[in-house]
Design a protein around this motif. Structure first.
Motif, mmCIF file in Angstrom:
data_model
loop_
_atom_site.group_PDB
_atom_site.id
_atom_site.type_symbol
_atom_site.label_atom_id
_atom_site.label_comp_id
_atom_site.label_asym_id
_atom_site.label_seq_id
_atom_site.Cartn_x
_atom_site.Cartn_y
_atom_site.Cartn_z
ATOM 1 N N GLN A 138 -68.513 2.510 67.627
ATOM 2 C CA GLN A 138 -67.317 3.399 68.021
ATOM 3 C C GLN A 138 -67.651 4.208 67.269
ATOM 4 O OE1 GLN A 138 -64.149 1.164 69.634
ATOM 5 N NE2 GLN A 138 -65.202 -0.496 70.794
ATOM 6 N N ARG B 299 -68.768 5.221 64.809
ATOM 7 C CA ARG B 299 -70.043 6.198 64.559
ATOM 8 C C ARG B 299 -70.481 7.274 65.021
ATOM 9 N NH1 ARG B 299 -74.799 1.366 62.894
ATOM 10 N NH2 ARG B 299 -74.188 1.316 60.818
ATOM 11 N N ASP B 300 -69.992 6.693 66.421
ATOM 12 C CA ASP B 300 -69.483 8.105 67.212
ATOM 13 C C ASP B 300 -69.315 8.935 67.643
ATOM 14 O OD1 ASP B 300 -71.827 6.870 68.571
ATOM 15 O OD2 ASP B 300 -71.202 5.953 69.869
ATOM 16 N N THR B 301 -67.661 8.735 66.276
ATOM 17 C CA THR B 301 -66.383 9.932 66.700
ATOM 18 C C THR B 301 -66.253 10.755 65.182
ATOM 19 O OG1 THR B 301 -65.495 8.414 64.581
ATOM 20 C CG2 THR B 301 -65.083 7.402 66.847
ATOM 21 N N LYS B 302 -65.934 12.252 64.849
ATOM 22 C CA LYS B 302 -66.125 13.084 64.836
ATOM 23 C C LYS B 302 -66.113 12.937 62.517
ATOM 24 C CE LYS B 302 -61.671 14.540 64.998
ATOM 25 N NZ LYS B 302 -60.828 16.544 65.252
ATOM 26 N N THR C 292 -69.201 11.708 61.425
ATOM 27 C CA THR C 292 -70.960 11.441 61.739
ATOM 28 C C THR C 292 -71.959 12.515 60.925
ATOM 29 O OG1 THR C 292 -69.660 14.138 62.462
ATOM 30 C CG2 THR C 292 -69.624 12.435 63.794
#
Length: 421
Positions: free
Chosen positions: A234, A236-239, A242
């Motif tokens: 989760q 890793r998918d946030t700004k 990245t």
């Protein structure tokens, strides 16, 4: 009148008595400027580039690459003309110079100039000088080439300035056939002898001292870290993550830092002279790293003050620097607690030896998908084993057990990590 100045191998500020000469970056006949890098040496702690304390012409090199040089021994002779530059506070030849603080900043526009002829005054002291057409390459690349027995003059250079890059070296190695033993091989051809020196020598001595000085105790706990792996995905998918490499090790490190808040004795050392336990308030988190030069344990200073993103960046920088052979003495000093990640090698657990001067080391094993009891049923979960070695003089069994259990609890329920960060 021109005079010849002898530069002695300086005291590197580590209390060390010698260093191995890895590579010369100048040759007899070269013109050098103040603070131009002249050689790379390896101490028991790190690889260091030596700047020249003199501006002039190289007339002698006193050591061959691959040899060990004592601190205070003649290292290089430089012929200077006229008055010695006032900005050069280097000590005279009869006194051992100190590496830190001599010389002045070199003009960035200055460049190394090579003299194509040597004067009659030039001396070589029976040491073979580097070839005048020596290829350009950074110290880490030269060290890797030396380690693998690659002649850099045979490597096609693609660097921007005509230098041999690490990729060039790897391509050359991949394209070069590995020699196979012949029928006439001598009986000794089936063994390789590796001199123990530099970092490897220091590590071996330190581990022996640690193993026979600190009474080690090692405990284990196996943990279902599925929630941590899910949180990792989760994040890793946030700004916020990245552009950085977030790994399970980052969350393990953060869990350790949080667990130390209620278990501060694990961040301490034994003062033999005072017969006291010294608990450190700051956490300099060491990460054991396998490098071409051997095992090193650089540490992140004041890791307890870092948020998750900054800790991720610091871990990435630390491992990259170590693998490139650029870890400096300051990066290796003053560690307070260490993590060793054997999971990257597919190993489940271990009984690590303490880094000298520290109370504990956490071993992080491989994360494997396996059947596990979950909510009263058998399910496929992500499971890992953590082991903790600690100094029983500083940490008793209850303290060590509570600390390891706290780390395991945080990784099995990472909401605790978020709440306490």
């Amino acid at each position: 009148m021109p005079t010849v100045k002898t530069f002695l191998l300086p005291d590197l500020g580590e209390g060390l008595t010698d260093a191995e000469l890895l590579t010369w970056q100048v040759a007899v006949g070269d013109t050098v400027t103040l603070n131009q890098n002249i050689a790379e040496v390896e101490t028991a702690k790190a690889s260091v580039e030596l700047p020249s304390p003199y501006a002039g012409t190289v007339v002698a090199l006193h050591a061959a690459e691959g040899t060990t040089v004592d601190v205070g021994s003649p290292f290089i002779d430089v012929e200077i003309g006229g008055e010695e530059p006032k900005a050069d506070p280097a000590p005279p030849a009869e006194r051992t110079p100190v590496l830190v603080g001599y010389g002045v900043a070199e003009d960035s526009s200055s460049r190394r100039r090579r003299r194509h002829t040597t004067t009659a005054a030039a001396r070589v002291d029976d040491v073979p000088a580097p070839h005048p057409t020596r290829p350009l390459a950074s110290p880490p690349v030269r060290f890797a080439a030396k380690r693998h027995g690659v002649d850099l003059t045979a490597v096609d250079a693609t660097g921007v300035h005509g230098e041999v890059t690490r990729d060039d070296l790897e391509r050359h190695r991949d394209a070069t056939p590995v020699p196979t033993p012949t029928a006439t091989a001598t009986p000794d051809a089936d063994e390789e002898r590796i001199p123990i020196k530099g970092v490897r020598k220091h590590t071996a001595a330190a581990m022996v001292r640690s193993a026979f000085t600190a009474p080690h105790v090692t405990e284990f706990v196996t943990v279902d870290v599925t929630p941590t792996i899910e949180l990792l995905a989760q994040l890793r998918d946030t700004k916020h993550f990245t552009d950085v490499r977030l790994t399970p090790l980052t969350l393990v490190a953060k869990a350790l830092l949080v667990a130390l808040r209620t278990n501060p004795t694990l961040n301490s050392f034994w003062d033999e002279d005072a017969q006291e336990i010294v608990v450190k308030r700051s956490v300099n988190l060491g990460i054991a790293a396998a490098t071409p030069r051997g095992l090193m344990v650089p540490n992140i200073k004041n890791a307890h003050t870092l948020g998750l993103r900054d800790l991720t960046i610091a871990l990435s920088d630390l491992t990259t620097t170590a693998k490139e052979g650029k870890t400096g003495p300051a990066d290796l000093a003053d560690g307070t607690i260490t993590i060793t990640n054997v999971g990257v090698f597919g190993i489940d657990a271990g009984t690590p030896i303490l880094n000298p001067g520290e109370a504990a080391i956490l071993c992080f094993g491989a994360i494997r998908r396996q059947p596990w009891e979950y909510r009263g049923e058998i399910a496929l979960r992500s499971v890992t084993t953590l082991s903790l070695s600690f100094d029983h003089r500083l940490v008793d069994g209850e303290q060590g057990s509570r600390f390891l259990a706290a780390i395991g609890q945080i990784l099995s329920d990472p909401m605790t990590l978020i709440a306490l960060s």
